[in-house]
Design a protein around this motif. Structure first.
Motif, PDB file in Angstrom:
ATOM      1  N   ASN A 182       5.940   4.471 -15.737  1.00  0.00           N
ATOM      2  CA  ASN A 182       5.323   4.131 -14.460  1.00  0.00           C
ATOM      3  C   ASN A 182       5.239   5.364 -13.571  1.00  0.00           C
ATOM      4  OD1 ASN A 182       5.271   1.015 -14.687  1.00  0.00           O
ATOM      5  ND2 ASN A 182       7.392   1.525 -15.190  1.00  0.00           N
ATOM      6  N   TRP A 183       4.111   5.513 -12.875  1.00  0.00           N
ATOM      7  CA  TRP A 183       3.923   6.639 -11.965  1.00  0.00           C
ATOM      8  C   TRP A 183       3.825   6.095 -10.545  1.00  0.00           C
ATOM      9  CZ3 TRP A 183       0.819  11.508 -13.645  1.00  0.00           C
ATOM     10  CH2 TRP A 183       1.238  11.904 -14.905  1.00  0.00           C
ATOM     11  N   HIS A 184       4.675   6.626  -9.660  1.00  0.00           N
ATOM     12  CA  HIS A 184       4.734   6.158  -8.274  1.00  0.00           C
ATOM     13  C   HIS A 184       4.295   7.291  -7.344  1.00  0.00           C
ATOM     14  CE1 HIS A 184       7.060   2.541  -9.412  1.00  0.00           C
ATOM     15  NE2 HIS A 184       7.555   3.339 -10.342  1.00  0.00           N
ATOM     16  N   PHE A 185       3.202   7.066  -6.647  1.00  0.00           N
ATOM     17  CA  PHE A 185       2.711   8.031  -5.667  1.00  0.00           C
ATOM     18  C   PHE A 185       3.047   7.595  -4.243  1.00  0.00           C
ATOM     19  CE2 PHE A 185       0.118   8.372  -9.435  1.00  0.00           C
ATOM     20  CZ  PHE A 185      -0.037   9.726  -9.618  1.00  0.00           C
ATOM     21  N   GLY A 186       3.485   6.344  -4.072  1.00  0.00           N
ATOM     22  CA  GLY A 186       3.842   5.804  -2.775  1.00  0.00           C
ATOM     23  C   GLY A 186       5.282   5.334  -2.755  1.00  0.00           C
ATOM     24  N   TRP A 234       0.402   2.525 -12.384  1.00  0.00           N
ATOM     25  CA  TRP A 234       0.175   3.618 -11.447  1.00  0.00           C
ATOM     26  C   TRP A 234       0.053   3.018 -10.055  1.00  0.00           C
ATOM     27  CZ3 TRP A 234      -2.647   8.687 -12.738  1.00  0.00           C
ATOM     28  CH2 TRP A 234      -2.263   9.148 -14.004  1.00  0.00           C
ATOM     29  N   ASP A 235       0.946   3.407  -9.161  1.00  0.00           N
ATOM     30  CA  ASP A 235       0.986   2.824  -7.822  1.00  0.00           C
ATOM     31  C   ASP A 235       0.810   3.931  -6.789  1.00  0.00           C
ATOM     32  OD1 ASP A 235       1.472   1.422  -5.501  1.00  0.00           O
ATOM     33  OD2 ASP A 235       3.110   0.247  -6.360  1.00  0.00           O
ATOM     34  N   PHE A 236      -0.359   3.910  -6.112  1.00  0.00           N
ATOM     35  CA  PHE A 236      -0.665   4.902  -5.088  1.00  0.00           C
ATOM     36  C   PHE A 236      -0.324   4.396  -3.691  1.00  0.00           C
ATOM     37  CE2 PHE A 236      -3.332   5.906  -8.671  1.00  0.00           C
ATOM     38  CZ  PHE A 236      -3.362   7.288  -8.719  1.00  0.00           C
ATOM     39  N   GLY A 237       0.088   3.137  -3.574  1.00  0.00           N
ATOM     40  CA  GLY A 237       0.318   2.516  -2.282  1.00  0.00           C
ATOM     41  C   GLY A 237       1.777   2.348  -1.952  1.00  0.00           C
ATOM     42  N   THR A 238       2.039   1.550  -0.909  1.00  0.00           N
ATOM     43  CA  THR A 238       3.395   1.265  -0.458  1.00  0.00           C
ATOM     44  C   THR A 238       3.598  -0.243  -0.389  1.00  0.00           C
ATOM     45  OG1 THR A 238       2.772   1.268   1.893  1.00  0.00           O
ATOM     46  CG2 THR A 238       3.412   3.370   0.922  1.00  0.00           C
ATOM     47  N   ASN A 239       4.860  -0.632  -0.509  1.00  0.00           N
ATOM     48  CA  ASN A 239       5.252  -2.029  -0.351  1.00  0.00           C
ATOM     49  C   ASN A 239       4.518  -2.950  -1.317  1.00  0.00           C
ATOM     50  OD1 ASN A 239       6.865  -3.992   0.909  1.00  0.00           O
ATOM     51  ND2 ASN A 239       5.204  -4.576   2.284  1.00  0.00           N
ATOM     52  N   ASN A 240       4.369  -2.503  -2.550  1.00  0.00           N
ATOM     53  CA  ASN A 240       3.742  -3.321  -3.595  1.00  0.00           C
ATOM     54  C   ASN A 240       4.800  -3.853  -4.554  1.00  0.00           C
ATOM     55  OD1 ASN A 240       0.896  -2.847  -2.887  1.00  0.00           O
ATOM     56  ND2 ASN A 240       1.309  -0.738  -3.514  1.00  0.00           N
ATOM     57  N   THR A 241       4.545  -5.028  -5.116  1.00  0.00           N
ATOM     58  CA  THR A 241       5.394  -5.601  -6.157  1.00  0.00           C
ATOM     59  C   THR A 241       4.536  -5.822  -7.389  1.00  0.00           C
ATOM     60  OG1 THR A 241       6.741  -6.745  -4.498  1.00  0.00           O
ATOM     61  CG2 THR A 241       6.933  -7.497  -6.780  1.00  0.00           C
ATOM     62  N   ILE A 242       4.954  -5.237  -8.520  1.00  0.00           N
ATOM     63  CA  ILE A 242       4.181  -5.316  -9.759  1.00  0.00           C
ATOM     64  C   ILE A 242       5.079  -5.826 -10.876  1.00  0.00           C
ATOM     65  CG2 ILE A 242       2.846  -4.039 -11.480  1.00  0.00           C
ATOM     66  CD1 ILE A 242       2.242  -1.963  -9.315  1.00  0.00           C
ATOM     67  N   ILE A 243       4.630  -6.875 -11.557  1.00  0.00           N
ATOM     68  CA  ILE A 243       5.279  -7.330 -12.788  1.00  0.00           C
ATOM     69  C   ILE A 243       4.191  -7.373 -13.851  1.00  0.00           C
ATOM     70  CG2 ILE A 243       6.570  -9.162 -13.921  1.00  0.00           C
ATOM     71  CD1 ILE A 243       7.641 -10.012 -11.229  1.00  0.00           C
TER      72      ILE A 243
END
Length: 279
Positions: A104-108, A119-128
């Motif tokens: 997983n790649w976290h940019f936020g 790939w998460d470019f945002g903030t305050n996200n929940t991913i399953i």
């Protein structure tokens, strides 16, 4: 196979002349680099350029502070991340994330993730799920291969087959964080025997970031798993009852199976901990 057992004369065997591995002679602590302060590291080929982080595993690179990592090959440019998995990358603004999975790649920041290759470019996200790309904030995704460019979405299903739900993102995010923390603490308890060489500051770091997160017994971890299952139950029910309004067509099987896979995963964890408890 008698004396022809594969690897019978090497490694961790009962032969008196062979190399044995135990707590006092463990294959760890090789080629670690520590350029910061108060870091607690168990493993090999880890590099710490920041301070106040705890690491269990091999080949992790830590460029920032206050990260808790169990796994291999994680790169952390952000700070205050909690990781159980392999090959996760946290970029410069990737802080305060909680991750269970691989690649997983976290940019936020402030995200909670269970799955692989997101790939998460945002903030305050929940991913399953797996392979989701998120460019905005405040999203909740249960599924695979989704691209989200709008804010405050709650989605379930695979790409091109998604239904919107009205749920509480904070509830599921909290449950994901609690589960990951519990697992970090429980796994960390198994490595307490390798902390004997830590100085006082390193020991405090390890306790604060890893061992203190242990709930102390498997029943409490089971409670965290059950709480996450309870959070996902409305998602499962709503998705099963979901019917497209326009252009009705059969829902492909993989979409409905996404939540079943997630439920199966946490159920597996629950069964393992309960089985261990009764042994």
């Amino acid at each position: 196979m008698g004396n022809n057992i594969l690897f019978s004369n090497i490694g961790n065997t009962s032969n008196s002349g062979s190399q044995t591995f135990n707590q006092s002679n463990a294959p760890i602590g090789k080629s670690n680099k520590n350029f910061g302060n108060n870091n607690a590291t168990i493993g090999n080929f880890n590099s710490d350029y920041g301070s106040n982080s705890a690491t269990i595993g091999n080949g992790n690179w830590n460029f920032n502070n206050d990260n808790a990592t169990i796994g291999n090959g994680n790169w952390l440019f952000g700070k205050s991340n909690t990781t159980l998995g392999n090959g996760n990358w946290y970029w410069d603004d990737g802080s305060n994330n909680s991750t269970l999975g691989n690649g997983n790649w976290h940019f936020g920041s402030d995200n909670a993730t269970i799955g692989n290759g997101n790939w998460d470019f945002g903030t305050n996200n929940t991913i399953i799920g797996n392979g989701n790309w998120v460019f905005t904030n405040g999203n909740e995704i249960i599924g695979n291969g989704n691209w989200l460019t709008k804010t405050d979405n709650t989605k379930i299903g695979n790409a091109n087959n998604i239904s919107s739900l009205n749920l509480s993102p904070l509830g599921i995010k909290t449950d994901v964080n609690n589960l990951i923390d519990s697992l970090i603490g429980k796994v960390g308890q198994n490595f307490l025997g390798f902390t004997g060489n830590f100085d006082v500051s390193s020991s405090q770091t390890f306790k604060r970031l890893i061992s203190s997160k242990s709930v102390g017994n498997d029943t409490d971890i089971s409670s965290d798993i059950e709480q996450l299952l309870a959070s996902l139950s409305p998602i499962q029910e709503n998705f099963i009852n979901y019917q497209p309004v326009q252009n009705p067509q059969p829902v492909p099987e993989p979409a409905s199976s996404v939540s079943l896979v997630v439920m199966g995963f946490v159920c597996l964890l629950l069964s393992l901990f309960k089985k261990k408890q009764h042994c």
